[in-house]
Write a protein that holds these residues in place. Structure first.
Motif, PDB file in Angstrom:
ATOM      1  N   GLY A   1      -0.741   7.179  13.071  1.00 19.51           N
ATOM      2  CA  GLY A   1      -1.394   8.449  12.376  1.00 19.51           C
ATOM      3  C   GLY A   1      -1.484   9.056  10.999  1.00 19.51           C
ATOM      4  N   MET A   2      -0.697   7.610  10.408  1.00 19.56           N
ATOM      5  CA  MET A   2      -0.087   8.435   8.723  1.00 19.56           C
ATOM      6  C   MET A   2      -1.446   7.946   8.525  1.00 19.56           C
ATOM      7  N   ARG A   3      -1.541   8.964   7.402  1.00 22.98           N
ATOM      8  CA  ARG A   3      -2.346   8.694   5.933  1.00 22.98           C
ATOM      9  C   ARG A   3      -2.059   7.657   4.979  1.00 22.98           C
ATOM     10  N   SER A   4      -3.074   5.702   4.717  1.00 24.85           N
ATOM     11  CA  SER A   4      -2.558   5.008   4.103  1.00 24.85           C
ATOM     12  C   SER A   4      -3.454   4.716   2.494  1.00 24.85           C
ATOM     13  N   PHE A   5      -3.350   4.542   1.353  1.00 29.47           N
ATOM     14  CA  PHE A   5      -3.976   4.354   0.579  1.00 29.47           C
ATOM     15  C   PHE A   5      -4.047   3.146  -0.473  1.00 29.47           C
TER      16      PHE A   5
ATOM     17  N   ILE B   1       0.902  -1.069  -0.099  1.00 25.22           N
ATOM     18  CA  ILE B   1      -0.154  -0.245   0.016  1.00 25.22           C
ATOM     19  C   ILE B   1       0.915   0.902  -0.040  1.00 25.22           C
ATOM     20  N   GLY B   2      -0.168   2.216  -0.061  1.00 29.45           N
ATOM     21  CA  GLY B   2       1.319   3.422  -0.224  1.00 29.45           C
ATOM     22  C   GLY B   2       0.541   4.536   1.556  1.00 29.45           C
ATOM     23  N   VAL B   3       2.061   5.477   1.467  1.00 30.22           N
ATOM     24  CA  VAL B   3       1.713   5.622   3.128  1.00 30.22           C
ATOM     25  C   VAL B   3       1.675   7.072   2.678  1.00 30.22           C
ATOM     26  N   MET B   4       1.149   8.146   3.785  1.00 28.01           N
ATOM     27  CA  MET B   4       2.181   9.687   3.407  1.00 28.01           C
ATOM     28  C   MET B   4       1.679  10.334   4.752  1.00 28.01           C
ATOM     29  N   ARG B   5       2.445  11.135   5.290  1.00 26.01           N
ATOM     30  CA  ARG B   5       1.723  11.587   6.284  1.00 26.01           C
ATOM     31  C   ARG B   5       0.923  12.283   6.679  1.00 26.01           C
ATOM     32  N   ALA B   6      -0.304  12.640   6.916  1.00 21.79           N
ATOM     33  CA  ALA B   6      -1.435  13.311   7.294  1.00 21.79           C
ATOM     34  C   ALA B   6      -1.938  14.463   6.495  1.00 21.79           C
ATOM     35  N   ALA B   7      -0.759  15.252   6.614  1.00 21.00           N
ATOM     36  CA  ALA B   7      -1.293  16.650   6.123  1.00 21.00           C
ATOM     37  C   ALA B   7      -0.536  16.842   4.452  1.00 21.00           C
ATOM     38  N   HIS B   8      -0.325  16.021   4.093  1.00 25.27           N
ATOM     39  CA  HIS B   8       0.167  15.948   3.276  1.00 25.27           C
ATOM     40  C   HIS B   8      -0.765  16.328   2.179  1.00 25.27           C
ATOM     41  N   PRO B   9      -0.087  16.792   1.100  1.00 23.08           N
ATOM     42  CA  PRO B   9      -0.938  17.571  -0.345  1.00 23.08           C
ATOM     43  C   PRO B   9      -1.516  16.810  -0.898  1.00 23.08           C
ATOM     44  N   LEU B  10      -1.444  15.587  -1.323  1.00 23.03           N
ATOM     45  CA  LEU B  10      -1.665  14.139  -1.682  1.00 23.03           C
ATOM     46  C   LEU B  10      -2.903  13.540  -0.948  1.00 23.03           C
TER      47      LEU B  10
ATOM     48  N   ARG C   1      -5.355  15.019   0.100  1.00 18.36           N
ATOM     49  CA  ARG C   1      -6.620  15.488  -0.190  1.00 18.36           C
ATOM     50  C   ARG C   1      -7.251  15.491  -1.329  1.00 18.36           C
ATOM     51  N   GLY C   2      -8.951  13.916  -1.805  1.00 16.72           N
ATOM     52  CA  GLY C   2      -8.715  13.468  -2.607  1.00 16.72           C
ATOM     53  C   GLY C   2      -7.795  12.125  -2.787  1.00 16.72           C
ATOM     54  N   ASN C   3      -8.372  11.159  -4.103  1.00 19.15           N
ATOM     55  CA  ASN C   3      -8.473  10.347  -4.329  1.00 19.15           C
ATOM     56  C   ASN C   3      -6.636  10.685  -4.415  1.00 19.15           C
ATOM     57  N   VAL C   4      -6.103   9.008  -4.282  1.00 13.79           N
ATOM     58  CA  VAL C   4      -4.863   9.472  -4.638  1.00 13.79           C
ATOM     59  C   VAL C   4      -4.376   8.704  -6.333  1.00 13.79           C
ATOM     60  N   THR C   5      -4.101   8.930  -7.393  1.00 14.24           N
ATOM     61  CA  THR C   5      -5.094   8.290  -8.484  1.00 14.24           C
ATOM     62  C   THR C   5      -3.393   8.151  -9.182  1.00 14.24           C
ATOM     63  N   LEU C   6      -2.971   7.542 -10.304  1.00 11.82           N
ATOM     64  CA  LEU C   6      -1.830   6.646 -11.197  1.00 11.82           C
ATOM     65  C   LEU C   6      -0.944   7.979 -11.255  1.00 11.82           C
ATOM     66  N   THR C   7      -1.387   8.548 -12.063  1.00 14.56           N
ATOM     67  CA  THR C   7      -0.806  10.127 -12.159  1.00 14.56           C
ATOM     68  C   THR C   7      -0.358  10.891 -10.921  1.00 14.56           C
ATOM     69  N   ARG C   8      -1.261  10.834 -10.179  1.00 15.77           N
ATOM     70  CA  ARG C   8      -1.037  11.966  -8.848  1.00 15.77           C
ATOM     71  C   ARG C   8      -0.001  11.301  -8.152  1.00 15.77           C
ATOM     72  N   TYR C   9       0.426   9.866  -8.622  1.00 14.50           N
ATOM     73  CA  TYR C   9       1.079   9.056  -7.233  1.00 14.50           C
ATOM     74  C   TYR C   9       2.293   8.899  -8.081  1.00 14.50           C
ATOM     75  N   LEU C  10       2.704   9.132  -9.881  1.00 13.26           N
ATOM     76  CA  LEU C  10       3.603   9.417 -10.011  1.00 13.26           C
ATOM     77  C   LEU C  10       4.255  10.767  -9.832  1.00 13.26           C
TER      78      LEU C  10
ATOM     79  N   ILE D   1       6.399  10.090  -0.207  1.00 10.75           N
ATOM     80  CA  ILE D   1       5.115   9.096   0.001  1.00 10.75           C
ATOM     81  C   ILE D   1       6.493   8.011  -0.241  1.00 10.75           C
ATOM     82  N   ALA D   2       5.522   6.318   0.685  1.00  9.35           N
ATOM     83  CA  ALA D   2       6.437   5.108   0.802  1.00  9.35           C
ATOM     84  C   ALA D   2       5.690   4.185   0.528  1.00  9.35           C
ATOM     85  N   THR D   3       5.389   2.659  -0.339  1.00 10.36           N
ATOM     86  CA  THR D   3       5.110   1.660  -0.799  1.00 10.36           C
ATOM     87  C   THR D   3       5.577   0.754   0.068  1.00 10.36           C
ATOM     88  N   VAL D   4       5.268   0.012   0.729  1.00 10.05           N
ATOM     89  CA  VAL D   4       4.788  -0.503   1.788  1.00 10.05           C
ATOM     90  C   VAL D   4       4.370  -1.750   2.481  1.00 10.05           C
TER      91      VAL D   4
END
Length: 300
Positions: A254-258, A170-179, A181-190, A240-243
């Motif tokens: 406490g982090m945002r996972s997607f 899965i992907g993970v980012m800090r809770a206040a990461h700009p991404l 907000r909203g779904n993490v699409t492939l374009t935003r991920y890349l 962003i980390a993929t773990v």
């Protein structure tokens, strides 16, 4: 000089205990003639008549009397050695086990494992060793009792394995990461900057292989040697980390996972051990509590 027939010890013990050829034959389920031949062999081997005629019975010689207690002890010891191991009492166990584990195992399962040990076997100590490669030599040589990891084609076929759980990336980012907000699409991920986890310092991982199949690539800004290091960086930056999901559940609090916006096959995390430990009751108990800590069923 030829080695003595140790089976004669059992015969001698029966003869000295019963005081008669017929009684010893019944005890060992032999014919009287077979027991007589065995007595003759004993006399020849020891150089002593052992049992001599006295009226209608047989009486032991001084040498036989001197041997009786010693022979009985030897036979009992041999029987104890060959007897199946008795059931294990974990509460009485005093032993140190070395576990060679993948990154994230202690953070997510270590506390549960130690709780079970404290409750069942307070005399047991665990030594955790980080797994930096897939070399099976430590298991084969006995330096490691058990290890965890994904069993690949490079794993030694001599090892025993048992699945612990299935995991996925899965992907993970800090809770206040700009991404966030909203779904993490492939374009935003890349478009994001990524931290790659590689124990061997490689420049790509399995997710990069999956992206390459569709002609895509992500921007790797840094490489970390383990999940805990990668997530520490992600927690304080816009990386962003993929773990693995289950292996990092505690580390991601406490982090945002997607869910990843591209397909990646799940994988199975297993425990591995050397077959010489199959019959060891304490090792079987260890495998059972590792399964318990990881939420798997009891050992087979």
């Amino acid at each position: 000089m030829s080695a003595p027939d140790l089976n004669l010890l059992i015969t001698l013990d029966a003869l000295l205990s019963e005081g008669s050829v017929a009684g010893a034959a019944r005890r060992l389920r032999l014919s009287p003639s077979a027991m007589s031949r065995a007595l003759a062999r004993l006399r020849d081997t020891t150089g002593d008549p052992l049992l001599v005629r006295a009226g209608r019975g047989l009486v032991p010689t001084p040498r036989a009397l001197a041997l009786r207690e010693q022979v009985g002890g030897l036979v009992r010891d041999a029987q104890a050695v060959l007897r199946p191991a008795e059931g294990l009492d974990p509460a009485a166990l005093s032993r140190t086990f070395t576990l060679r584990i993948t990154d994230g195992f202690v953070e997510n399962f270590g506390a549960r494992l130690l709780t079970v040990i404290e409750d069942q076997a307070p005399g047991v100590r665990l030594r955790f060793m980080q797994k930096l490669d897939k070399d099976s030599a430590p298991l084969r040589e006995g330096a490691v009792d058990l290890e965890t990891g994904v069993v690949g084609q490079s794993a030694s076929p001599e090892l025993r394995t048992r699945a612990l759980f299935q995991d996925r990336y899965i992907g993970v980012m800090r809770a206040a990461h700009p991404l966030a907000r909203g779904n993490v699409t492939l374009t935003r991920y890349l478009a994001a900057r990524h931290v790659l986890v590689s124990r061997r310092g490689r420049d790509s991982g399995p997710m990069d292989d999956a992206l390459a199949q569709s002609g895509r690539a992500r921007h790797i800004a840094t490489v970390a040697g383990g999940f805990s290091t990668a997530l520490a960086l992600v927690r304080e930056t816009d990386l962003i980390a993929t773990v693995p999901e289950r292996h990092t559940s505690t580390l991601r609090e406490g982090m945002r996972s997607f869910a990843l916006p591209f397909a990646m096959a799940p994988f199975t995390v297993s425990m591995l051990w050397h077959p010489r430990m199959d019959g060891d009751a304490a090792h079987r108990w260890l495998r059972g509590i590792v399964l318990q800590a990881c939420g798997a069923d009891a050992p087979r």
